[in-house]
Design a protein around this motif. Sequence first.
Motif, PDB file in Angstrom:
ATOM      1  N   UNK A  16     -11.425   3.326   8.117  1.00  0.00           N
ATOM      2  CA  UNK A  16     -11.135   3.438   6.682  1.00  0.00           C
ATOM      3  C   UNK A  16     -10.056   4.480   6.426  1.00  0.00           C
ATOM      4  N   UNK A  17     -10.063   5.574   7.172  1.00  0.00           N
ATOM      5  CA  UNK A  17      -9.044   6.617   7.009  1.00  0.00           C
ATOM      6  C   UNK A  17      -7.667   6.084   7.400  1.00  0.00           C
ATOM      7  N   UNK A  18      -7.594   5.325   8.509  1.00  0.00           N
ATOM      8  CA  UNK A  18      -6.316   4.735   8.921  1.00  0.00           C
ATOM      9  C   UNK A  18      -5.816   3.748   7.875  1.00  0.00           C
ATOM     10  N   UNK A  34      -2.148   2.371   3.459  1.00  0.00           N
ATOM     11  CA  UNK A  34      -2.042   1.847   2.099  1.00  0.00           C
ATOM     12  C   UNK A  34      -1.293   2.769   1.150  1.00  0.00           C
ATOM     13  N   UNK A  35      -0.937   3.971   1.590  1.00  0.00           N
ATOM     14  CA  UNK A  35      -0.245   4.934   0.734  1.00  0.00           C
ATOM     15  C   UNK A  35       1.138   4.405   0.356  1.00  0.00           C
ATOM     16  N   UNK A  36       1.361   4.123  -0.937  1.00  0.00           N
ATOM     17  CA  UNK A  36       2.636   3.542  -1.343  1.00  0.00           C
ATOM     18  C   UNK A  36       3.796   4.528  -1.352  1.00  0.00           C
ATOM     19  N   UNK A  44       6.607   5.020   3.961  1.00  0.00           N
ATOM     20  CA  UNK A  44       6.921   3.751   4.615  1.00  0.00           C
ATOM     21  C   UNK A  44       5.884   3.484   5.684  1.00  0.00           C
ATOM     22  N   UNK A  45       5.647   2.218   5.968  1.00  0.00           N
ATOM     23  CA  UNK A  45       4.646   1.893   6.980  1.00  0.00           C
ATOM     24  C   UNK A  45       5.017   0.602   7.690  1.00  0.00           C
ATOM     25  N   UNK A  46       4.646   0.523   8.933  1.00  0.00           N
ATOM     26  CA  UNK A  46       4.747  -0.695   9.728  1.00  0.00           C
ATOM     27  C   UNK A  46       3.319  -1.030  10.117  1.00  0.00           C
ATOM     28  N   UNK A  61      -4.063  -4.553   3.469  1.00  0.00           N
ATOM     29  CA  UNK A  61      -3.357  -3.262   3.417  1.00  0.00           C
ATOM     30  C   UNK A  61      -2.042  -3.410   2.662  1.00  0.00           C
ATOM     31  N   UNK A  62      -1.288  -4.459   2.938  1.00  0.00           N
ATOM     32  CA  UNK A  62      -0.009  -4.666   2.260  1.00  0.00           C
ATOM     33  C   UNK A  62      -0.197  -4.902   0.762  1.00  0.00           C
ATOM     34  N   UNK A  63      -1.201  -5.687   0.404  1.00  0.00           N
ATOM     35  CA  UNK A  63      -1.484  -5.926  -1.015  1.00  0.00           C
ATOM     36  C   UNK A  63      -1.831  -4.610  -1.704  1.00  0.00           C
ATOM     37  N   UNK A  64      -2.667  -3.799  -1.069  1.00  0.00           N
ATOM     38  CA  UNK A  64      -3.035  -2.508  -1.660  1.00  0.00           C
ATOM     39  C   UNK A  64      -1.818  -1.617  -1.851  1.00  0.00           C
TER      40      UNK A  64
END
Length: 90
Positions: free
Chosen positions: A18-20, A25-27, A30-32, A44-47
């Motif tokens: 859940x932490x990961x 999910x932090x907008x 940036x994330x891959x 995750x992407x929707x969030x």
Amino acid sequence: MCDGGATGMCHGGGREARARQARASNPLSSAFVSANAGSGKTHVLVQRVIRRMLRGGQPEQILCTNVTKAAAANLAERVLLAQATGVRRQ
């Protein structure tokens, strides 16, 4: 129970998983996101998209890519459904 794969995701909603997911999910960063099928990548992407929009982000300023057209359509459908069902700032 963890899947033991490269994702390190744990089934059953473990605290680390859940932490990961929250970090991913932090907008504001940036994330891959890369993981096995069924691990929650689209969620995750929707969030990320929803959270960004709730913080004032305009849809035309958000870049979100996916591997297939079907996955991209699924992502768009989930974002639109979240908007239609009244997602709001909590």
